[in-house]
Design an enzyme around this catalytic site. Structure first.
Site, PDB file in Angstrom:
ATOM      1  NE  ARG A 117      -7.914   4.609  22.458  1.00  0.00           N
ATOM      2  CZ  ARG A 117      -8.972   4.384  23.237  1.00  0.00           C
ATOM      3  NH1 ARG A 117      -9.119   3.098  23.925  1.00  0.00           N
ATOM      4  NH2 ARG A 117      -9.968   5.366  23.577  1.00  0.00           N
ATOM      5  CE  LYS A 138       4.206   7.397   3.339  1.00  0.00           C
ATOM      6  NZ  LYS A 138       4.178   8.372   1.984  1.00  0.00           N
ATOM      7  CD  GLU A 180       5.186   2.819  -6.917  1.00  0.00           C
ATOM      8  OE1 GLU A 180       6.096   3.403  -6.555  1.00  0.00           O
ATOM      9  OE2 GLU A 180       3.955   3.186  -6.505  1.00  0.00           O
ATOM     10  CE  LYS A 220       7.909   2.088   1.141  1.00  0.00           C
ATOM     11  NZ  LYS A 220       6.238   2.083   0.800  1.00  0.00           N
ATOM     12  CD  GLU A 230       5.875  11.381   2.977  1.00  0.00           C
ATOM     13  OE1 GLU A 230       5.165  12.143   2.349  1.00  0.00           O
ATOM     14  OE2 GLU A 230       5.771   9.991   2.792  1.00  0.00           O
ATOM     15  NE  ARG A 234       7.623   6.383   4.226  1.00  0.00           N
ATOM     16  CZ  ARG A 234       7.081   5.405   4.827  1.00  0.00           C
ATOM     17  NH1 ARG A 234       7.672   5.168   6.203  1.00  0.00           N
ATOM     18  NH2 ARG A 234       6.210   4.541   4.587  1.00  0.00           N
ATOM     19  CG  ASN A 238       5.414  10.631  -1.956  1.00  0.00           C
ATOM     20  OD1 ASN A 238       4.720   9.744  -2.130  1.00  0.00           O
ATOM     21  ND2 ASN A 238       5.995  11.185  -0.971  1.00  0.00           N
ATOM     22  CG  HIS A 241       3.636   8.369  -6.078  1.00  0.00           C
ATOM     23  ND1 HIS A 241       4.751   7.770  -6.594  1.00  0.00           N
ATOM     24  CD2 HIS A 241       2.985   7.207  -5.658  1.00  0.00           C
ATOM     25  CE1 HIS A 241       4.919   6.564  -6.399  1.00  0.00           C
ATOM     26  NE2 HIS A 241       3.859   6.059  -5.870  1.00  0.00           N
ATOM     27  CG  HIS A 245      -1.376   9.896  -5.663  1.00  0.00           C
ATOM     28  ND1 HIS A 245      -0.872  10.048  -4.375  1.00  0.00           N
ATOM     29  CD2 HIS A 245      -1.226   8.712  -5.924  1.00  0.00           C
ATOM     30  CE1 HIS A 245      -0.279   8.763  -4.031  1.00  0.00           C
ATOM     31  NE2 HIS A 245      -0.339   7.853  -4.653  1.00  0.00           N
ATOM     32  CG  HIS A 258      -0.722   3.225  -7.572  1.00  0.00           C
ATOM     33  ND1 HIS A 258      -0.915   4.606  -7.436  1.00  0.00           N
ATOM     34  CD2 HIS A 258       0.414   2.925  -7.142  1.00  0.00           C
ATOM     35  CE1 HIS A 258       0.032   4.951  -6.526  1.00  0.00           C
ATOM     36  NE2 HIS A 258       0.809   3.897  -6.549  1.00  0.00           N
TER      37      HIS A 258
END
Length: 357
Positions: A117, A138, A180, A220, A230, A234, A238, A241, A245, A258
């Site tokens: 956990r 993330k 980025e 960031k 998000e 936030r 993206n 992206h 993606h 990427h």
């Protein structure tokens, strides 16, 4: 040496950027750990693993190595790493260290978030791209239907960014990471964006690299501090992206890195923004910079119908429609929901623009 402090809802952590950090990792550990589990890939292992191990405290250590590349960020690798962590005897006072690029950081962070956990982990990035993924908490793995669809928000205990490790990166990795940084400038600072357009990636100095990394991390940090989970701004991180993606998933994480896919996505976002908002957000300038710095911009991979389907599985999609991050101006990001016909229309026109060159 530079320290950037990142507040989060669970704890505050530091991002350290400088030279020689890999040889002094123990100095930056905030507490004593019962054992340390290092996760790295089979490229970074040969370059930096031994240096890292020699810099750690004299406690029980174990190492897990994954294949380099986005293909490793899957449920099979994740389950194997959990098994190896159990077999290594990790307990709740153990530490996981992610030594590598964004793939290693994402999957190691997700292992840490879910092992018993949740246990501590630190990010030790070794790519330019990882300046973005190592900050903000993330963590995720990919599903065959889309990228980063399985994951969590789980901040690291620290980020140690040794810029000496970037000296061994091939040009493709430099390109990937700088996409980025360009994104961070586009959503925050017009002057910074203009300065980046003067950069030749084939002739970077270590000082320039450290300056650009610090800028990207500071952008960031400001955004994730204001919106950790998000719910609002936030999402602006993206930019590029949604299409990026989709391209990555369709190519099964091969051919393009990427950041190279994100670069195509950035260009597409500017293309749509200029049409939708009748604003000049430097599409032509970015196109020229990407071309001059060797970014692949292959029009043949842009199948509108296929990419539309992929884009609709994006985490930001709303009620089955594509939500994109766009720009009203440089430094003024916004979001817009586009219907299927608009997406297909824009991809067709964008593809034609790339074919014309």
């Amino acid at each position: 040496m530079k320290e950037i402090v990142v507040p989060s809802s669970s704890h505050t952590y530091s991002v350290w950027i400088g030279e020689g950090l890999l040889k002094n990792v123990s100095k930056y550990l905030q507490k004593e750990y019962s054992s340390i589990f290092v996760i790295t890939d089979d490229v970074v292992e040969k370059l930096y693993l031994q240096t890292l191990l020699e810099s750690l405290p004299k406690v029980h250590k174990a190492v897990a190595v994954v294949a380099a590349g986005e293909q490793s960020k899957n449920i099979t690798t994740y389950y194997r790493l959990q098994t190896e962590a159990i077999e290594a005897g990790l307990d709740r006072n153990s530490l996981i260290i992610a030594l590598g690029g964004g793939v290693v950081g994402d999957i190691a962070g997700f292992v840490a978030a879910t092992y018993m956990r949740g246990i501590d982990y630190i990010q030790v990035p070794t790519t330019v791209l990882a300046h973005d993924s190592s900050v903000g908490g993330k963590v995720a793995i990919n599903h065959e239907q889309g990228k980063n669809l399985i994951g969590s928000f789980y901040p690291p205990a620290a980020v140690l960014y040794d810029v000496d490790t970037l000296a061994t990166l091939p040009p493709q990795e430099i390109r990937s990471g700088y996409a980025e940084i360009v994104k961070e400038a586009l959503i925050s600072d017009k002057e910074a964006f203009e300065r980046l357009l003067q950069v030749n990636l084939h002739d970077l100095t270590k000082e320039e690299l450290q300056e650009h990394l610090s800028f990207g991390i500071e952008v960031k940090t400001a955004i994730v501090t204001a919106d950790e989970k998000e719910k609002g701004e936030r999402k602006f991180l993206n930019l590029g992206h949604t299409l990026g993606h989709a391209i990555e998933t369709e190519l099964q994480y091969q051919l393009l890195k990427h950041g190279e896919a994100v670069a195509v996505g950035l260009l597409f976002s500017l293309f749509v923004s200029e049409d939708l908002f009748q604003a000049d957000v430097s599409f032509s300038k970015l196109y020229g910079w990407l071309s001059d710095n060797g970014y692949p911009l292959p029009a043949e991979m842009l199948d509108p119908e296929i990419l539309l389907k992929r884009m609709k599985t994006d985490k930001k999609a709303q009620a089955g429609k594509v939500q994109m991050v766009l720009l009203k101006d440089i430094g003024q990001p916004t979001t817009a929901v586009l219907d299927d016909e608009q997406i297909v229309h824009y991809i067709k026109r964008f593809r034609e623009r790339l074919v014309r060159g």
